[in-house]
Write a protein that holds these residues in place. Structure first.
Motif, mmCIF file in Angstrom:
data_model
loop_
_atom_site.group_PDB
_atom_site.id
_atom_site.type_symbol
_atom_site.label_atom_id
_atom_site.label_comp_id
_atom_site.label_asym_id
_atom_site.label_seq_id
_atom_site.Cartn_x
_atom_site.Cartn_y
_atom_site.Cartn_z
ATOM 1 N N ASN A 107 0.442 4.104 -3.275
ATOM 2 C CA ASN A 107 1.487 5.143 -3.364
ATOM 3 C C ASN A 107 1.689 5.645 -4.797
ATOM 4 O OD1 ASN A 107 1.962 5.118 -0.657
ATOM 5 N ND2 ASN A 107 3.904 4.018 -0.772
ATOM 6 N N ASN A 108 0.615 5.944 -5.492
ATOM 7 C CA ASN A 108 0.637 6.463 -6.862
ATOM 8 C C ASN A 108 1.346 5.535 -7.846
ATOM 9 O OD1 ASN A 108 -0.727 8.801 -6.057
ATOM 10 N ND2 ASN A 108 1.192 9.752 -5.430
ATOM 11 N N GLY A 109 1.261 4.231 -7.616
ATOM 12 C CA GLY A 109 1.847 3.257 -8.526
ATOM 13 C C GLY A 109 1.054 1.965 -8.479
ATOM 14 N N TYR A 110 1.416 1.044 -9.363
ATOM 15 C CA TYR A 110 0.760 -0.257 -9.397
ATOM 16 C C TYR A 110 1.684 -1.293 -8.780
ATOM 17 C CZ TYR A 110 -2.264 2.101 -12.752
ATOM 18 O OH TYR A 110 -3.115 2.978 -13.358
ATOM 19 N N TYR A 111 1.129 -2.097 -7.885
ATOM 20 C CA TYR A 111 1.895 -3.128 -7.186
ATOM 21 C C TYR A 111 1.147 -4.447 -7.236
ATOM 22 C CZ TYR A 111 4.791 0.545 -5.138
ATOM 23 O OH TYR A 111 5.661 1.586 -4.961
ATOM 24 N N THR A 112 1.892 -5.550 -7.368
ATOM 25 C CA THR A 112 1.294 -6.865 -7.245
ATOM 26 C C THR A 112 1.649 -7.428 -5.878
ATOM 27 O OG1 THR A 112 3.216 -7.903 -8.290
ATOM 28 C CG2 THR A 112 1.340 -7.417 -9.701
ATOM 29 N N ILE A 113 0.734 -8.175 -5.298
ATOM 30 C CA ILE A 113 0.957 -8.759 -3.979
ATOM 31 C C ILE A 113 1.770 -10.038 -4.155
ATOM 32 C CG2 ILE A 113 -0.152 -9.770 -1.956
ATOM 33 C CD1 ILE A 113 -2.533 -7.889 -2.498
ATOM 34 N N VAL A 114 2.972 -10.053 -3.563
ATOM 35 C CA VAL A 114 3.833 -11.226 -3.637
ATOM 36 C C VAL A 114 3.423 -12.218 -2.552
ATOM 37 C CG1 VAL A 114 6.205 -12.053 -3.463
ATOM 38 C CG2 VAL A 114 5.731 -9.869 -4.569
ATOM 39 N N GLU A 115 3.251 -11.718 -1.339
ATOM 40 C CA GLU A 115 2.743 -12.553 -0.247
ATOM 41 C C GLU A 115 2.076 -11.667 0.790
ATOM 42 O OE1 GLU A 115 6.328 -13.460 2.778
ATOM 43 O OE2 GLU A 115 6.601 -14.347 0.801
ATOM 44 N N PHE A 116 1.182 -12.262 1.571
ATOM 45 C CA PHE A 116 0.469 -11.506 2.602
ATOM 46 C C PHE A 116 0.188 -12.430 3.774
ATOM 47 C CE2 PHE A 116 -2.765 -13.506 0.112
ATOM 48 C CZ PHE A 116 -3.774 -13.825 1.000
ATOM 49 N N LEU A 117 -0.040 -11.820 4.932
ATOM 50 C CA LEU A 117 -0.324 -12.590 6.138
ATOM 51 C C LEU A 117 -1.276 -11.788 7.008
ATOM 52 C CD1 LEU A 117 0.336 -15.015 8.017
ATOM 53 C CD2 LEU A 117 2.172 -13.618 8.956
ATOM 54 N N HIS A 118 -2.442 -12.361 7.306
ATOM 55 C CA HIS A 118 -3.385 -11.731 8.223
ATOM 56 C C HIS A 118 -2.913 -12.022 9.652
ATOM 57 C CE1 HIS A 118 -6.561 -10.494 5.435
ATOM 58 N NE2 HIS A 118 -6.234 -11.572 4.739
ATOM 59 N N VAL A 119 -2.767 -10.974 10.456
ATOM 60 C CA VAL A 119 -2.292 -11.142 11.836
ATOM 61 C C VAL A 119 -3.362 -10.621 12.786
ATOM 62 C CG1 VAL A 119 -0.493 -10.523 13.487
ATOM 63 C CG2 VAL A 119 0.087 -10.851 11.079
ATOM 64 N N LYS A 120 -3.743 -11.433 13.740
ATOM 65 C CA LYS A 120 -4.708 -11.029 14.770
ATOM 66 C C LYS A 120 -4.017 -11.179 16.122
ATOM 67 C CE LYS A 120 -8.870 -10.244 16.492
ATOM 68 N NZ LYS A 120 -8.553 -9.363 17.598
ATOM 69 N N PHE B 53 -7.406 -9.757 -0.298
ATOM 70 C CA PHE B 53 -6.028 -9.942 -0.761
ATOM 71 C C PHE B 53 -5.775 -11.382 -1.181
ATOM 72 C CE2 PHE B 53 -3.558 -6.260 1.445
ATOM 73 C CZ PHE B 53 -4.247 -5.358 0.663
ATOM 74 N N ARG B 54 -5.038 -11.542 -2.278
ATOM 75 C CA ARG B 54 -4.579 -12.857 -2.729
ATOM 76 C C ARG B 54 -3.264 -12.639 -3.482
ATOM 77 N NH1 ARG B 54 -8.370 -10.857 -5.837
ATOM 78 N NH2 ARG B 54 -8.135 -10.890 -8.102
ATOM 79 N N ASN B 55 -2.456 -13.668 -3.543
ATOM 80 C CA ASN B 55 -1.177 -13.558 -4.246
ATOM 81 C C ASN B 55 -1.414 -13.287 -5.727
ATOM 82 O OD1 ASN B 55 0.246 -14.030 -1.907
ATOM 83 N ND2 ASN B 55 0.556 -16.195 -2.320
ATOM 84 N N GLY B 56 -0.636 -12.351 -6.288
ATOM 85 C CA GLY B 56 -0.774 -11.998 -7.693
ATOM 86 C C GLY B 56 -1.760 -10.882 -7.956
ATOM 87 N N MET B 57 -2.532 -10.481 -6.953
ATOM 88 C CA MET B 57 -3.503 -9.391 -7.116
ATOM 89 C C MET B 57 -2.746 -8.085 -7.347
ATOM 90 S SD MET B 57 -6.257 -8.276 -4.255
ATOM 91 C CE MET B 57 -7.401 -6.966 -4.473
ATOM 92 N N CYS B 58 -3.243 -7.253 -8.254
ATOM 93 C CA CYS B 58 -2.610 -5.967 -8.553
ATOM 94 C C CYS B 58 -3.436 -4.849 -7.916
ATOM 95 C CB CYS B 58 -2.522 -5.765 -10.061
ATOM 96 S SG CYS B 58 -1.515 -4.343 -10.529
ATOM 97 N N ILE B 59 -2.760 -3.977 -7.147
ATOM 98 C CA ILE B 59 -3.444 -2.885 -6.459
ATOM 99 C C ILE B 59 -2.772 -1.556 -6.775
ATOM 100 C CG2 ILE B 59 -4.234 -4.357 -4.567
ATOM 101 C CD1 ILE B 59 -2.002 -3.133 -2.830
ATOM 102 N N GLU B 60 -3.514 -0.471 -6.564
ATOM 103 C CA GLU B 60 -2.960 0.865 -6.694
ATOM 104 C C GLU B 60 -2.536 1.312 -5.303
ATOM 105 O OE1 GLU B 60 -4.266 5.224 -8.450
ATOM 106 O OE2 GLU B 60 -5.517 3.472 -8.819
#
Length: 188
Positions: free
Chosen positions: A16-29, A7-14
């Motif tokens: 829920n049957n749609g295309y989404y760009t990642i606005v922000e993400f956080l790995h939590v352990k 994952f990285r900001n701006g990455m586009c993924i498929e």
């Protein structure tokens, strides 16, 4: 196939049957339990933002998208017609796929976001700020500057925005295309 580690900001993924760009993400352990990734995703077609949590290591389909420069030519019954700046290829795009369409004027250069594999147009982004001329606004009252009062103004594209009282008909102003707000007066 990508995983949550990619994952990285701006990455586009498929998703829920749609295309989404990642606005922000956080790995939590957490100290107890398995790791996960908390994300904010923006729907490419609608622009709506949703939050989602992925378990660490989950496989996700990454979507390749390309941003291409196009020039707006004209509008007709088929939609808005654009020409690629390098190949001179012309395409027609419906109004609902254009972000900030009210501030689009002939000759403007925009970014068309295209699904790289299927060559389908996802959406059109205008530049963050455009300079437009005010074609009509009521005259401001002299000396009424103590308050932060706004008045309606019609722009050369037909869009209506709220501007400060000192703006006159014929002046050029800078507009934020993302929310349609007045930014500043432009001196020529």
């Amino acid at each position: 196939m990508a995983t949550t580690a990619d994952f990285r900001n701006g990455m586009c993924i498929e998703f829920n049957n749609g295309y989404y760009t990642i606005v922000e993400f956080l790995h939590v352990k957490p100290g107890k339990g398995s790791a996960f990734v908390r994300t904010k995703l923006r729907n490419v077609q609608t622009g709506r933002v949703l939050e989602n949590t992925f378990n660490s290591g989950v496989k996700i389909n990454e979507v390749r998208i390309e941003r291409r420069p196009y020039q707006f030519l004209y509008k007709d019954e088929m939609g808005y017609n654009f020409m690629h700046s390098e190949t001179y290829e012309q395409i027609s795009i419906p109004e609902e796929n254009i972000n900030g369409v009210a501030f689009l004027k002939e000759g403007d250069i925009v970014e068309v976001v295209v699904h790289a594999d299927s060559e389908t147009v996802l959406y059109v982004d205008l530049p963050p700020h455009v300079i437009l001329e005010v074609t009509y606004t009521e005259p401001g009252i002299r000396g009424d500057t103590a308050t932060n009062t706004l008045k309606p103004a019609t722009l050369e594209t037909g869009a209506e925005v709220r501007v400060p009282l000192f703006i006159e008909t014929g002046e050029k102003i800078k507009i934020d295309t993302r929310d349609g707000s007045y930014v500043e007066r432009v001196r020529s």
